[in-house]
Design an enzyme around this catalytic site. Structure first.
Site, PDB file in Angstrom:
ATOM      1  N   TRP A 155       0.883  -1.171   0.000  1.00 48.26           N
ATOM      2  CA  TRP A 155       0.000   0.000   0.000  1.00 48.26           C
ATOM      3  C   TRP A 155       0.923   1.225   0.000  1.00 48.26           C
ATOM      4  O   TRP A 155       1.788   1.344   0.883  1.00 48.26           O
ATOM      5  CB  TRP A 155      -0.861  -0.054   1.269  1.00 48.26           C
ATOM      6  CG  TRP A 155      -1.858   1.060   1.411  1.00 48.26           C
ATOM      7  CD1 TRP A 155      -2.781   1.462   0.495  1.00 48.26           C
ATOM      8  CD2 TRP A 155      -2.057   1.884   2.570  1.00 48.26           C
ATOM      9  NE1 TRP A 155      -3.539   2.485   1.007  1.00 48.26           N
ATOM     10  CE2 TRP A 155      -3.116   2.762   2.277  1.00 48.26           C
ATOM     11  CE3 TRP A 155      -1.443   1.968   3.814  1.00 48.26           C
ATOM     12  CZ2 TRP A 155      -3.574   3.714   3.193  1.00 48.26           C
ATOM     13  CZ3 TRP A 155      -1.893   2.905   4.724  1.00 48.26           C
ATOM     14  CH2 TRP A 155      -2.952   3.771   4.403  1.00 48.26           C
TER      15      TRP A 155
ATOM     16  N   ASP B 178       0.253  -4.819   9.810  1.00 46.51           N
ATOM     17  CA  ASP B 178      -0.811  -3.855   9.506  1.00 46.51           C
ATOM     18  C   ASP B 178      -2.026  -4.630   9.003  1.00 46.51           C
ATOM     19  O   ASP B 178      -1.994  -5.193   7.906  1.00 46.51           O
ATOM     20  CB  ASP B 178      -0.323  -2.862   8.449  1.00 46.51           C
ATOM     21  CG  ASP B 178      -1.401  -1.839   8.110  1.00 46.51           C
ATOM     22  OD1 ASP B 178      -2.206  -1.496   9.003  1.00 46.51           O
ATOM     23  OD2 ASP B 178      -1.446  -1.384   6.948  1.00 46.51           O
TER      24      ASP B 178
ATOM     25  N   LYS C 103     -12.995  -0.816   7.112  1.00 47.90           N
ATOM     26  CA  LYS C 103     -13.649  -1.736   6.169  1.00 47.90           C
ATOM     27  C   LYS C 103     -14.581  -2.697   6.884  1.00 47.90           C
ATOM     28  O   LYS C 103     -15.705  -2.906   6.457  1.00 47.90           O
ATOM     29  CB  LYS C 103     -12.608  -2.550   5.397  1.00 47.90           C
ATOM     30  CG  LYS C 103     -11.245  -1.910   5.279  1.00 47.90           C
ATOM     31  CD  LYS C 103     -11.119  -0.998   4.103  1.00 47.90           C
ATOM     32  CE  LYS C 103      -9.803  -0.241   4.172  1.00 47.90           C
ATOM     33  NZ  LYS C 103      -9.499   0.489   2.986  1.00 47.90           N
TER      34      LYS C 103
HETATM   35  N1  KET Z   1      -3.482  -0.337   5.852  1.00 49.67           N
HETATM   36  C1  KET Z   1      -3.809  -0.908   4.683  1.00 49.67           C
HETATM   37  C2  KET Z   1      -3.096  -2.133   4.264  1.00 49.67           C
HETATM   38  C3  KET Z   1      -4.815  -0.319   3.905  1.00 49.67           C
HETATM   39  O1  KET Z   1      -5.126  -0.922   2.773  1.00 49.67           O
HETATM   40  C4  KET Z   1      -5.467   0.855   4.329  1.00 49.67           C
HETATM   41  C5  KET Z   1      -6.465   1.507   3.480  1.00 49.67           C
HETATM   42  C6  KET Z   1      -5.094   1.384   5.571  1.00 49.67           C
HETATM   43  C7  KET Z   1      -4.096   0.773   6.295  1.00 49.67           C
HETATM   44  C8  KET Z   1      -5.717   2.617   6.112  1.00 49.67           C
HETATM   45  O2  KET Z   1      -6.852   2.374   6.835  1.00 49.67           O
HETATM   46  P1  KET Z   1      -7.791   3.605   7.328  1.00 49.67           P
HETATM   47  O3  KET Z   1      -8.501   3.050   8.488  1.00 49.67           O
HETATM   48  O4  KET Z   1      -8.648   3.946   6.166  1.00 49.67           O
HETATM   49  O5  KET Z   1      -6.877   4.722   7.715  1.00 49.67           O
HETATM   50  N2  KET Z   1      -6.530   1.300   2.225  1.00 49.67           N
HETATM   51  C9  KET Z   1      -7.504   1.768   1.245  1.00 49.67           C
HETATM   52  C10 KET Z   1      -7.867   3.195   1.351  1.00 49.67           C
HETATM   53  C11 KET Z   1      -6.738   4.155   1.241  1.00 49.67           C
HETATM   54  O6  KET Z   1      -5.879   4.072   0.322  1.00 49.67           O
HETATM   55  O7  KET Z   1      -6.691   5.059   2.086  1.00 49.67           O
HETATM   56  C12 KET Z   1      -7.004   1.399  -0.140  1.00 49.67           C
HETATM   57  O8  KET Z   1      -5.911   0.826  -0.285  1.00 49.67           O
HETATM   58  O9  KET Z   1      -7.719   1.661  -1.109  1.00 49.67           O
END
Ligand code: KET
Length: 398
Positions: A130, A211, A246
């Protein structure tokens, strides 16, 4: 003085959301950002969350500042979900947990901690990962490099190469690992591979930073945290960032957590204090609303069970979409292997499309994927799947 400010080209994932919103194509399909949409293409509000919201609204209560580390029931929920209810490591009080502003906030606080207390450590991320992992750590002044991970020829993990690479690292170097639903590839380690990888990590005294943003979307709630619990059983020091964005469909509430597993309760208390201080000087304390939802849902047995069922429904719908897309593509593009669609886990599929093909999908068909060819399968439904499959078949034939 502002002349020196660089132009920001935009985020490869979030920028796509803006482009999609502006697109006037009536057939447009959003397979970019990692967001789960339901069968009708809508962002769901989970039933367990609706119940929690009703609790919060009846009566509407005052909004005091909450502690720097978040609400106790929110922190307990993170701990029990990740490490297991009644886990020995929790009873021994060896885990320092704070509620965080989403998984991103948890990573940021973790990165700041590493910068301050492990200044010699370098952080390694999977190739690919990511993208924000790299930005968050680099902009917390932690040097970041990549370890071998995805083999696009075999659509699997370069496991031996990865382990050989781990062998070359220095004591206390940090490895960002995805316990389940690897983003962006959807290819996870098997339990046997985790066992082997963690042995090397232990022998080389490396520090795993796991993560987990998709717990429940892979196999199930327990299997998805296999690597976390195994690392704890082995007595490894461990960082875990988790996100509820999610699996509670609470993207905009920004709920997540950071847990640091320490060798003793005394050290966990010191680490906890430093996490509090990092939060204090960054944003003082997290917002309370999302934390209250987590607390209510996770600490009520009936709501918890309902929640798990709702997550599994989302997981199963994604799996059904993978199967369907595979069969339509196989029929339309003979001679090309689409097994990856069903062997990959979680929300994402790495399609192997070229950047030009991804661009054509967007401009010609209004089908949005991330430039690295990552498709969010959770954006598919029975109304758009044939359109997407045909569009993909078209660009693959060119
Ligand atoms: N870790 C990973 C692996 C991840 O895919 C995301 C979010 C996050 C942390 C962040 O989580 P949050 O609770 O939204 O802060 N991924 C999606 C959204 C983004 O890019 O912000 C994505 O990969 O599309």
């Amino acid at each position: 003085m502002f002349d020196r400010v660089d132009y920001y080209p935009g985020d490869p994932i979030l920028g796509l959301m803006g482009e999609y919103a502006k697109d006037t194509n009536p057939n447009k399909v959003n397979l970019g950002v990692g967001v789960y949409y339901d069968e009708s293409g809508k962002l769901p509000v989970l039933e367990c969350v609706k119940t929690a919201e009703q609790h919060i609204a009846n009566p509407i209560s005052p909004r005091p500042y909450i502690p720097m580390e978040g609400l106790p029931g929110n922190r307990k929920a993170c701990q029990e979900l990740l490490f297991g209810k009644g886990a020995k490591v929790l009873e021994e009080k060896r885990v320092a947990t704070i509620a965080a502003i989403g998984g991103s906030g948890a990573l940021k606080i973790g990165a700041e901690f590493i910068n301050e207390w492990l200044p010699e450590s370098k952080t390694y991320v999977s190739d690919p990962t990511w993208g924000n992992h790299i930005s968050i750590f680099e902009y917390s002044n932690v040097p970041v490099a990549k370890y071998p991970y995805y083999d696009k020829v075999t659509n699997s993990v370069k496991f031996d190469e990865m382990l050989a690479f781990f062998e070359t690292l220095n004591k206390n170097d940090v490895l960002i690992l995805h316990p389940c639903c690897h983003n962006p590839t959807g290819i996870d380690l098997t339990q046997e591979q985790w066992d082997k990888a963690l042995e090397v990590i232990q022998a080389k005294e490396l520090i795993p930073f796991m993560d987990i943003a998709y717990q429940g979307f892979g196999k199930d709630m327990e299997s998805d945290v296999y690597a976390i619990r195994k690392a704890v059983d082995m007595g490894l020091p461990l960082f875990v960032s988790n996100s509820f964005s999610k699996n509670l469909s609470l993207y905009g509430e920004r709920v997540g957590g950071l847990s640091v597993v320490c060798p003793t309760a005394e050290l966990a208390e010191r680490v906890f204090g430093q996490l509090q201080f990092t939060v204090r000087r960054t944003y003082s304390s997290p917002p309370s609303h999302g934390g209250r939802i987590v607390d209510i849902v996770m600490n009520d047995e009936a709501l918890y069970d309902q929640w798990v069922g709702e997550v599994y429904d989302m997981r199963d719908r994604i799996k059904a979409m993978r199967l369907k897309l595979k069969s339509v593509l196989e029929a339309n593009v003979p001679g090309r292997n689409f097994d990856y669609l069903t062997s990959q886990n979680g929300m994402f599929s790495f399609t192997g499309l070229t950047p030009e093909q991804v661009e054509r999908l967007k401009t010609k068909f209004g089908v949005y994927m991330v430039g690295n060819s990552r498709m969010c399968v959770a954006g598919l439904n029975s109304s758009n799947i044939d359109y997407v499959a045909n569009a993909m078949a078209e660009v693959l034939k060119d």
